[in-house]
Design an enzyme around this catalytic site. Structure first.
Site, PDB file in Angstrom:
ATOM      1  CG  HIS A   1       6.144   0.150  -0.528  1.00 45.44           C
ATOM      2  ND1 HIS A   1       6.046   1.318   0.188  1.00 45.44           N
ATOM      3  CD2 HIS A   1       6.133  -0.853   0.384  1.00 45.44           C
ATOM      4  CE1 HIS A   1       6.003   1.031   1.488  1.00 45.44           C
ATOM      5  NE2 HIS A   1       6.037  -0.288   1.632  1.00 45.44           N
TER       6      HIS A   1
ATOM      7  CD  GLU B   1      15.600   8.785   4.975  1.00 44.80           C
ATOM      8  OE1 GLU B   1      16.432   8.637   4.081  1.00 44.80           O
ATOM      9  OE2 GLU B   1      14.381   8.507   4.835  1.00 44.80           O
TER      10      GLU B   1
ATOM     11  CE  LYS C   1      17.093   3.246  -0.996  1.00 40.89           C
ATOM     12  NZ  LYS C   1      16.275   2.574  -0.011  1.00 40.89           N
TER      13      LYS C   1
ATOM     14  NE  ARG D   1      13.681   3.311 -14.100  1.00 42.09           N
ATOM     15  CZ  ARG D   1      12.512   3.643 -13.577  1.00 42.09           C
ATOM     16  NH1 ARG D   1      11.605   4.267 -14.319  1.00 42.09           N
ATOM     17  NH2 ARG D   1      12.224   3.393 -12.320  1.00 42.09           N
TER      18      ARG D   1
END
Lengths: 504, 164
Positions: A238, A203, A119, A295
């Site tokens: 999620h 964030e 990340k 992917r």
């Protein structure tokens, strides 16, 4: 025509292995399946040209066992390996192991995979290319006073996130400065416990965002295009459950800006292969880079339905070193597609998993319906893997028509022996907010709390269900052999039924 | 044949009889049905009820019947009428057994014997299909028995716990 590969090993199972086998077969490429003990007789095994057992049912001993898969690739003389999604598809060690064994990995280079897999590194690399990211710190915060300063400059609310994180661990929402110190302490200790690393970063919290992702395709010669977007805001805990293409809030201008940003991510990662760049989009249609999936994506069929492109074939061509035969202007989106992920789980009972034998199976078909599956009548859905049994996608000229087509397809679905979430989709599709595309990533979790029914059977439907169960039981008790093996309407059964009636 | 049928937590009195020519007569509570029923495939019935054409799929699952109609699924329990009515009357009184809703592995046991428990409180965590799921108490009371330990592999229907 000489096929671009002689033989491809598919390092995966279930519907995605079947999907890849189909693309290979259409291109004249021979296929090698691998399978665990639980998957002996699985559809992907039956469909492949060659099949190799690779070990016990737990994935770590089979589908995640890199040396076993490389060994089968070598023994079967496969020239390339397709990893599908999940399992080893985003494992840079596996990509490297393939290259070291002289196999072509159908995916990006190990280095761009590793870059996008971190990340912090991904944020750092893409921000250099001007890709908008959620405001905050890129590097982990060392000093808690730094957190106070950053939070003040981005403005509350903020999110604290574990640098090594994932799966919702080490996440804290902070509404104001008074909450910050205790949240930092909690996030750090949770991150330490979950990942052995207490680094966290700050964030800005995006309120009620949508999750919109851009499909990209890039070759090994520096050519890249973006292939529209997918709206994936309908998530339960999620996890995406319904996706659609295009996004109902998309405009040509926003699409081209997000598309260009996605291509900058491709450049930052020196990426080749099909890929997906995920963004959060806020209520003012500002978008922020989230992460890149290096992917094939689970929900790729809806992009294929709307653009007419076969993404798996493009993956194979790019891996073979071919140049993209597409310019950006060649990408045309037509109509609207929706996908429902059909899971073996019980929506009336906390979505508990429902593995087991499928005793009857008639998936929907007809105009505009695409059904990707790895199961069949008589197959036992194993307990060892995720519960996705099929992806049902519909296409039609408009979003409203596509929803209507999906409703029709869902009501046509017949499956017995396991529970599925099919009825849950019917409920969501009926929701006025869903129909007006008025939603964000928190929509489904809020909706679940206000869900007033389990789409309960009432009136005549309830009575019909009872009558059907009673009919079935009468036949079961009057004819000894198990269902599925006995002939329909045998004279023995008819006699048994008469006997049963006499005793009632 | 007379049954007690339990569906959506409600127990219904059912009398169902087959007649010649695939005709089925049923009485559910005070509602009467006459319909044509054909087994199209094992477990798949086509019904014609007052010219309404219905396809319905049935299988047995853990001692009950899983019925699918128009994309929706429901569990139907069929039993002896008097027993079913007695169970319905007693509801969740007395000792209630908590059984494994699916095969899987016990990951954690959250409560121990003698602990008091609230309805819908998690008793233990089971893993199946790569997901961890809390198995919840069907009623408030006391944990009378825990039948498994962490690491136990269980089959569908195995006894996990008893709540009194």
């Amino acid at each position: 025509m000489v096929p671009i590969f002689d033989k491809v090993l598919i390092a995966n199972r279930g519907e995605i292995a079947v999907r890849i086998i189909r693309a290979c077969r259409e291109m004249g490429i021979r296929t090698v399946a691998v399978y665990s003990e639980a998957d002996r007789g699985a559809l992907h095994v039956r469909m492949a040209d060659e099949a190799y057992a690779i070990g016990p049912s737990p994935a770590v001993e089979s589908y995640l066992a890199i040396p076993k898969i490389i060994d089968v690739a070598t023994r079967s003389k496969a020239t390339a390996v397709h990893p599908g999604y999940g399992f080893l598809s985003e494992n840079a060690t596996f990509a490297q192991a393939c290259e070291d064994a002289g196999l072509i990995f159908i995916g990006p280079s190990p280095s761009s995979m590793a870059l996008m897999g971190s990340k912090v590194e991904a944020r750092r690399a893409t921000s250099k290319f001007g890709v908008p990211i959620v405001p905050g710190t890129i590097d982990p915060i060392i000093d808690d006073r730094e957190a106070v300063k950053t939070a003040a400059s981005t403005g509350y609310p903020i999110m604290l996130k574990a640098s090594a994180g994932g799966g919702g661990k080490g996440l804290r929402l902070v509404r104001n400065e008074t909450e910050l110190n205790s949240a930092l302490r909690d996030a750090r200790s949770e991150a330490k416990a979950a990942f052995g690393n207490d680094a966290v970063y700050v964030e800005k919290y995006v309120e009620r965002p949508r999750h919109i992702e851009i499909q990209v395709l890039a070759d090994r010669h520096g050519n890249a295009v973006y292939i529209g977007e997918r709206e994936c805001s309908i998530q339960r805990r999620h996890q995406k459950v319904i996706e659609e293409c295009p996004s109902p809030i998309m405009t040509p201008d926003l699409r081209s800006r997000m598309g260009e940003a996605a291509l900058n991510v491709v450049r930052a990662a020196q990426y080749y292969n099909a890929g997906t760049v995920e963004f959060l989009v806020d209520q003012n249609r500002q978008f922020y880079f989230l992460e890149m999936n290096t992917r094939l994506q689970v929900e790729h069929p809806i992009t294929e339905l709307v653009t007419g492109l076969d993404l798996v074939k493009y993956q194979l061509r790019v891996a073979a070193g071919e140049k993209l035969d597409l310019q950006q202007d060649d990408i045309v989106m037509r109509g609207a597609a929706i996908e429902c992920r059909v899971y073996a789980e019980d929506p009336a009972n906390n979505f508990l998993p429902s593995p087991g034998r499928i005793t009857a199976f008639r998936p929907p078909s007809g105009p505009g319906v695409r059904h990707d599956t790895g199961v069949y009548q008589g197959w036992t859905v194993p307990n060892d893997y995720d519960p996705l049994i099929a992806k049902l996608a519909t296409w039609d000229g408009t979003r409203a028509d596509s929803i209507g087509r999906m409703r029709r397809a869902l009501t046509e679905y017949q499956i017995a022996g396991i529970h599925t979430n099919i009825s849950f989709f019917l409920e969501v599709l009926d929701d006025p907010d869903f129909q007006q595309a008025n939603f964000d990533t928190g929509f489904l979790d809020r909706w679940m709390q206000n869900r007033n029914s389990n789409y309960k059977f009432s009136g005549a439907d309830r009575d019909i269900a009872v009558i059907a169960a009673a009919l079935f039981q009468t036949e079961e008790t009057s004819a000894a052999p198990a269902a599925g093996t006995k002939p329909v309407e045998s004279p023995w059964k008819a006699q048994g039924r008469r006997n049963a009636l006499r005793t009632s | 044949m007379r049954y007690g049928a339990t569906i959506n937590g409600e127990t219904l009195e059912v009398d169902i009889n087959r007649r010649a020519g695939n005709v089925v007569e049923a009485q559910i509570g005070d509602r009467k049905y006459v319909l044509e029923a054909r087994a199209v495939q094992p477990g798949l019935y086509w019904l014609n009820w007052e010219n309404r054409s219905i396809e319905v799929v049935v299988t047995e699952k853990t001692g009950s019947y899983l019925v699918m109609l128009g994309g929706r699924q429901v569990m139907v329990e069929l039993g002896d009428l008097r027993t079913a009515l007695r169970h319905a009357h007693q509801g969740q009184q007395g000792t209630v057994q908590v059984r494994a809703p699916m095969p899987g592995k016990v990951i954690r046991v959250l409560l121990k014997e003698g602990d008091s428990v609230q309805e819908n409180q998690g008793i233990l965590v089971m893993e199946a299909m790569k997901m961890q799921n809390e198995i919840k108490a069907p009623k408030s009371g006391t944990i009378k028995k825990i039948g498994v330990t962490p690491g136990s592999a269980v089959n569908s229907g195995d006894l996990l716990a008893e709540v009194e």
